[in-house]
Design a protein around this motif. Structure first.
Motif, mmCIF file in Angstrom:
data_model
loop_
_atom_site.group_PDB
_atom_site.id
_atom_site.type_symbol
_atom_site.label_atom_id
_atom_site.label_comp_id
_atom_site.label_asym_id
_atom_site.label_seq_id
_atom_site.Cartn_x
_atom_site.Cartn_y
_atom_site.Cartn_z
ATOM 1 N N UNK A 109 0.841 -1.204 0.000
ATOM 2 C CA UNK A 109 0.000 0.000 0.000
ATOM 3 C C UNK A 109 0.875 1.253 0.000
ATOM 4 N N UNK A 110 0.486 2.201 -0.806
ATOM 5 C CA UNK A 110 1.176 3.485 -0.848
ATOM 6 C C UNK A 110 0.411 4.440 0.063
ATOM 7 N N UNK A 111 0.960 4.692 1.259
ATOM 8 C CA UNK A 111 0.241 5.489 2.251
ATOM 9 C C UNK A 111 0.119 6.952 1.837
ATOM 10 N N UNK A 153 -3.509 9.082 22.862
ATOM 11 C CA UNK A 153 -3.780 7.737 22.366
ATOM 12 C C UNK A 153 -2.781 7.358 21.267
ATOM 13 N N UNK A 154 -2.405 8.325 20.420
ATOM 14 C CA UNK A 154 -1.404 8.045 19.391
ATOM 15 C C UNK A 154 -0.062 7.718 20.030
ATOM 16 N N UNK A 155 0.298 8.480 21.073
ATOM 17 C CA UNK A 155 1.551 8.204 21.776
ATOM 18 C C UNK A 155 1.510 6.844 22.439
ATOM 19 N N UNK A 156 0.331 6.537 22.994
ATOM 20 C CA UNK A 156 0.172 5.219 23.615
ATOM 21 C C UNK A 156 0.329 4.110 22.579
ATOM 22 N N UNK A 157 -0.327 4.309 21.421
ATOM 23 C CA UNK A 157 -0.212 3.316 20.344
ATOM 24 C C UNK A 157 1.229 3.221 19.864
ATOM 25 N N UNK A 158 1.895 4.359 19.647
ATOM 26 C CA UNK A 158 3.281 4.360 19.168
ATOM 27 C C UNK A 158 4.200 3.663 20.152
ATOM 28 N N UNK A 159 4.029 3.976 21.446
ATOM 29 C CA UNK A 159 4.882 3.361 22.463
ATOM 30 C C UNK A 159 4.647 1.852 22.547
ATOM 31 N N UNK A 185 16.308 0.156 1.250
ATOM 32 C CA UNK A 185 15.774 1.492 1.490
ATOM 33 C C UNK A 185 14.259 1.517 1.333
ATOM 34 N N UNK A 186 13.736 0.791 0.321
ATOM 35 C CA UNK A 186 12.292 0.812 0.085
ATOM 36 C C UNK A 186 11.531 0.143 1.223
ATOM 37 N N UNK A 187 12.090 -0.911 1.805
ATOM 38 C CA UNK A 187 11.435 -1.576 2.931
ATOM 39 C C UNK A 187 11.421 -0.650 4.143
ATOM 40 N N UNK A 188 12.551 0.002 4.415
ATOM 41 C CA UNK A 188 12.620 0.907 5.563
ATOM 42 C C UNK A 188 11.633 2.061 5.408
ATOM 43 N N UNK A 189 11.553 2.611 4.188
ATOM 44 C CA UNK A 189 10.592 3.690 3.948
ATOM 45 C C UNK A 189 9.169 3.192 4.131
ATOM 46 N N UNK A 190 8.914 1.974 3.676
ATOM 47 C CA UNK A 190 7.571 1.408 3.823
ATOM 48 C C UNK A 190 7.247 1.176 5.296
ATOM 49 N N UNK A 191 8.187 0.637 6.056
ATOM 50 C CA UNK A 191 7.945 0.373 7.479
ATOM 51 C C UNK A 191 7.689 1.681 8.234
ATOM 52 N N UNK A 192 8.422 2.722 7.857
ATOM 53 C CA UNK A 192 8.224 4.006 8.517
ATOM 54 C C UNK A 192 6.832 4.563 8.223
ATOM 55 N N UNK A 193 6.418 4.480 6.957
ATOM 56 C CA UNK A 193 5.088 4.961 6.591
ATOM 57 C C UNK A 193 4.009 4.079 7.221
ATOM 58 N N UNK A 194 4.273 2.797 7.289
ATOM 59 C CA UNK A 194 3.364 1.829 7.918
ATOM 60 C C UNK A 194 3.159 2.203 9.380
ATOM 61 N N UNK A 195 4.276 2.452 10.090
ATOM 62 C CA UNK A 195 4.227 2.777 11.512
ATOM 63 C C UNK A 195 3.394 4.037 11.749
ATOM 64 N N UNK A 196 3.678 5.084 11.019
ATOM 65 C CA UNK A 196 2.955 6.343 11.221
ATOM 66 C C UNK A 196 1.481 6.198 10.860
ATOM 67 N N UNK A 239 -0.227 4.429 13.768
ATOM 68 C CA UNK A 239 -0.370 5.360 14.894
ATOM 69 C C UNK A 239 -1.491 6.353 14.618
ATOM 70 N N UNK A 240 -1.540 6.835 13.368
ATOM 71 C CA UNK A 240 -2.578 7.807 13.013
ATOM 72 C C UNK A 240 -3.958 7.181 13.032
ATOM 73 N N UNK A 241 -4.066 5.946 12.610
ATOM 74 C CA UNK A 241 -5.362 5.277 12.530
ATOM 75 C C UNK A 241 -5.478 4.186 13.590
ATOM 76 N N UNK A 242 -5.089 4.514 14.815
ATOM 77 C CA UNK A 242 -5.138 3.536 15.908
ATOM 78 C C UNK A 242 -6.551 3.036 16.157
#
Length: 809
Positions: A102-104, A247-253, A270-281, A284-287
């Protein structure tokens, strides 16, 4: 020419029976049956040029060196291409896996990530586990005592601030003798009278100035209330933001530690790391996607249908394992038998949703190009060119070096669609196209990109040398095919017959056919007849039986022609002599049979200036090559007899009882003979048929179908009764092409039938007429008297004098 001289002429040009067929000696093989042969891997037979080209094309790694394998069907093109590619592919590295995610940032453009072979599935499973763990940890964190306590603290803090505002507002109201009452239906202000709420009667009894004063104080309080409500709304908005941030901080932590091992594992990508970073955020945004489900009422179900269910939202965190190479050992080889656009380039599937078609990155499906990427793609030219879009897009992909998945029909659908455009995948593969000479020439002439993209031509020939090496290879081919198909073993005598049949297929004694499809049919049928005879080994007799039965199944049209000739429907004479009449030979064919038949050719010559009239041409039944042959006759006659004066000749030539187009020049010598017969008024032996092309010097040139032509005339003569004087005149160059049936060879051996080979028209006319040709002029420029050429010259002189006399009158 007396009888003795005529017999000498016949003897000089007669082809001995030993040259009518080249039989392979089974003693050349040291084994008895194919069971005695060691089984070896399949090898290419008689295609050394194609082998070199194939090895070259597969070895060159630069772009544009794709291969076009060209040649007739049945020569082993497909088998050899697969075998060659398989050997090379085993030595190459396994290519990468490809995953769409998915392209976030831009959901309509899914991202593609490459992985080492076999790692794509591992990454997919890790993402599945990650999603489960994320949901578990977020739910656990959001239901923990610490979370609830902190959440209550934040809520209490904002609640106290709001109560302070209301207390201040209440105090301000009391100062102005106004009481504020907050009810479920709203906020009311009530005037006070000595500390108690003023009744309506009391208010009405007041003086107007007092009423106005109370109204003014109420307006001040209401303005204060409005200001307080505005402040409360701002506080509530801050509360929402702070709670959401909490709640976002709680989810992130809670999930931060889940991503660290993945970041470490894929730190080189690099593409996996960028994807994981976008995945994580995005998590957190859509907890809220991961909070414990609540029982859904009917209204919520309707909203899910309109906006999408939770499962649909969570699908964005999955991985589409687009291409997996985990089971490969070497480079992939894909043979696509139905190369439509979508089968080659993949597609985006859709599912119905409230009257429209919807899709996402998980519905992107690969095509043959994706599966063969890093390896080899084999296609049949005929099937590929039946799909124009496929050929055009294939060229584009090879030119750009990338594969773009597109929905070609997106603009033509009636129902609205939700389209996506997946990220293109880099393309690196060899394309091997297999096709005919016609398709190769067509593409080479009309497609300017063809030679840029397919720089290697792998050409399969139709014949090979009949030497010891290829004969042994043929024997091993029989061995491998017999073992593969479970046929009876073949005796060496049977293989010798198969080799003879291979030479017959190409009509050349010193060559073998590379059309192994035809040979395998004979192998299967020979084994059948051997089994029917309860034999354990296929012998030469069984091969002969298979060939005769094969011919019998497809000679219905041949028999019809022979029957019409024998009952006089088609008029052909095989005995006696006629002036201006000769038996020509033609080759006819059906879908599965080729045969020769005699055709009566007649000529009439008379005084005139119209030249030689080809009746077939006048009736639009003559092909271009046949017309050329007729013009050559005019050239020969003019060059031989019109050096000192014109030839006032009119003549007509026709193939009697032919009602279809006639083409080719193999009857041009026959037509010249019948013209010379008519001009010289010398009869031609009707027991002799003729085939051969002629040039303007009277030299006989080779033709095709010589075996079928001889056999066709032989069978007619045999059915009418062989006289011992019948036969066929052929070009001398065609002796090497003779591979005649055994009964024809036997008849020649017994002097019941004859084959004569000649190199000049003069030799042929002597055999046909028994009269000397006399084609060499003496020192006075005259032909020898009482010869064919002298008689023709005399006839032309008479025509010329007649024309001259008529002109003077």
């Amino acid at each position: 020419m007396n009888i003795q001289e005529y017999e000498n002429v016949l003897s000089i040009h007669r082809v001995p029976a030993s040259k009518l067929c080249s039989e392979f000696e089974s003693e050349n093989f040291s084994f008895e049956t194919t069971d005695d042969l060691e089984k070896l891997p399949n090898e290419m037979i008689g295609q050394k040029r194609a082998e070199k080209a194939m090895n070259f094309g597969l070895a060159v790694e630069q772009s544009g060196y794709n291969l076009f394998v060209v040649g007739p069907a049945g020569t082993g093109r497909m088998t050899y291409a697969l075998d060659s590619v398989s050997k090379v592919a085993e030595l190459r590295a396994v290519p990468t896996d490809w995953c769409y995610v998915y392209n976030f940032e831009n959901p309509d453009m899914p991202l593609v990530i490459p992985f080492p072979a076999g790692m794509g599935q591992k990454f997919q499973r890790e993402m599945e586990v990650l999603l489960i763990d994320i949901e578990r940890l977020i739910r656990s964190s959001f239901t923990s005592e610490v979370f609830e306590k902190e959440k209550r603290r934040i809520l209490d803090e904002f609640r106290d601030e709001i109560e302070d505002l209301w207390e201040q507002t209440d105090a301000y109201a009391l100062e102005n003798q106004i009481k504020i009452e907050r009810t479920p239906t709203g906020i009311e202000t009530i005037p006070l009278f000595f500390g108690r709420p003023m009744e309506i009667k009391e208010f009405e009894q007041l003086a107007d100035t007092n009423k106005k004063m109370i109204k003014d104080r109420e307006n001040l309080v209401e303005n204060k209330i409005d200001e307080t409500i505005y402040q409360i709304l701002k506080i509530e908005d801050q509360l929402k933001k702070k709670v959401n941030q909490f709640m976002m901080e709680t989810a992130a932590n809670s999930i931060q530690e889940l991503f660290q091992p993945l970041r470490e594992t894929y730190k080189e990508s690099k593409k996996v790391l960028e994807y994981l970073e976008a995945y994580f955020h995005d998590v957190v945004t859509h907890f809220s996607f991961f909070i414990e489900d609540k029982p859904q009422d009917e209204q919520q179900n309707i909203m899910n249908a309109l906006m999408g269910s939770k499962e649909q939202y969570l699908r964005r965190y999955t991985v589409n394992l687009f291409v997996s190479q985990r089971n490969l050992n070497g480079a992939p080889i894909i043979y696509e038998t139905n190369p439509t656009y979508h089968n080659l380039f993949g597609k985006v599937e859709y599912h119905g949703s409230l009257g429209s078609w919807d899709t996402d990155f998980t519905l992107v499906k690969p095509g043959a190009l994706h599966l063969a990427n890093g390896g080899y793609l084999i296609l049949q030219a005929t099937e590929l060119l039946q799909h124009p879009n496929a050929w055009i897009r294939l060229k584009r992909a090879l030119q750009t070096g990338s594969i773009q998945i597109e929905n070609l029909n997106e603009d033509n659908v009636v129902i609205p669609t939700s389209g996506i455009k997946p990220e293109p995948i880099p393309l690196n593969l060899k394309v091997i196209i297999i096709g005919s000479y016609y398709l190769y020439d067509f593409l080479a002439e009309f497609d300017e990109d063809f030679h840029k993209l397919f720089k290697v031509k792998v050409e399969f020939v139709t014949l090979m040398d009949k030497d010891q090496e290829n004969s042994w290879k043929m024997a091993r081919f029989v061995k491998n095919f017999v073992d593969q198909e479970g046929l009876l073993p073949f005796h060496r005598r049977a293989i010798a017959k198969v080799i003879d049949y291979s030479s017959r297929l190409v009509d050349e004694q010193s060559k073998l056919s590379t059309n192994f499809h035809e040979i395998t049919k004979v192998l299967v049928e020979s084994s059948y007849w051997a089994k029917l005879d309860n034999e354990s080994v296929v012998d030469g007799l069984h091969v002969e039986k298979a060939l005769s039965e094969k011919a019998l199944r497809s000679n219905h049209v041949t028999e019809q022609y022979r029957e019409m000739i024998n009952n006089g429907t088609i008029m052909v004479e095989t005995d006696g002599s006629r002036v201006g009449q000769i038996n020509g030979l033609a080759v006819l064919g059906t879908r599965d049979s080729v045969f020769g038949i005699p055709t009566k050719i007649t000529a009439q010559t008379y005084v005139g200036k119209s030249g030689i009239m080809n009746i077939e041409r006048e009736a639009a039944l003559s092909g271009q090559i046949h017309n050329k042959g007729m013009m050559i006759l005019t050239g020969f006659l003019s060059g031989e007899f019109a050096k000192n004066r014109p030839i006032p000749l009119s003549a007509s030539i026709t193939f009697e009882q032919t009602y279809s187009t006639i083409d080719g020049d193999s009857a041009s010598s026959t037509e010249l003979y019948v013209l010379l017969s008519s001009l010289a008024d010398v009869p031609i032996n009707q027991g002799i048929a003729v085939t051969g092309s002629v040039n303007q010097w009277g030299e006989i040139q080779s033709i095709g179908g010589v075996n079928e032509k001889i056999e066709g005339f032989y069978h007619i003569c045999k059915e009418r009764g062989l006289t011992g004087k019948q036969g066929v005149i052929i070009p001398k160059q065609n002796i090497q092409n003779l591979m005649l049936e055994d009964d024809v060879v036997e008849a020649v051996n017994k002097d019941q039938f004859h084959i004569w080979a000649i190199s000049h028209i003069a030799e042929g006319i002597e055999i046909l007429t028994g009269v000397s040709a006399g084609n060499v002029r003496n020192e006075k420029g005259k032909y020898p008297s009482n010869t064919i050429f002298a008689k023709v010259e005399e006839r032309f002189n008479k025509m010329y004098e007649s024309t001259k006399k008529t002109k003077n009158e």
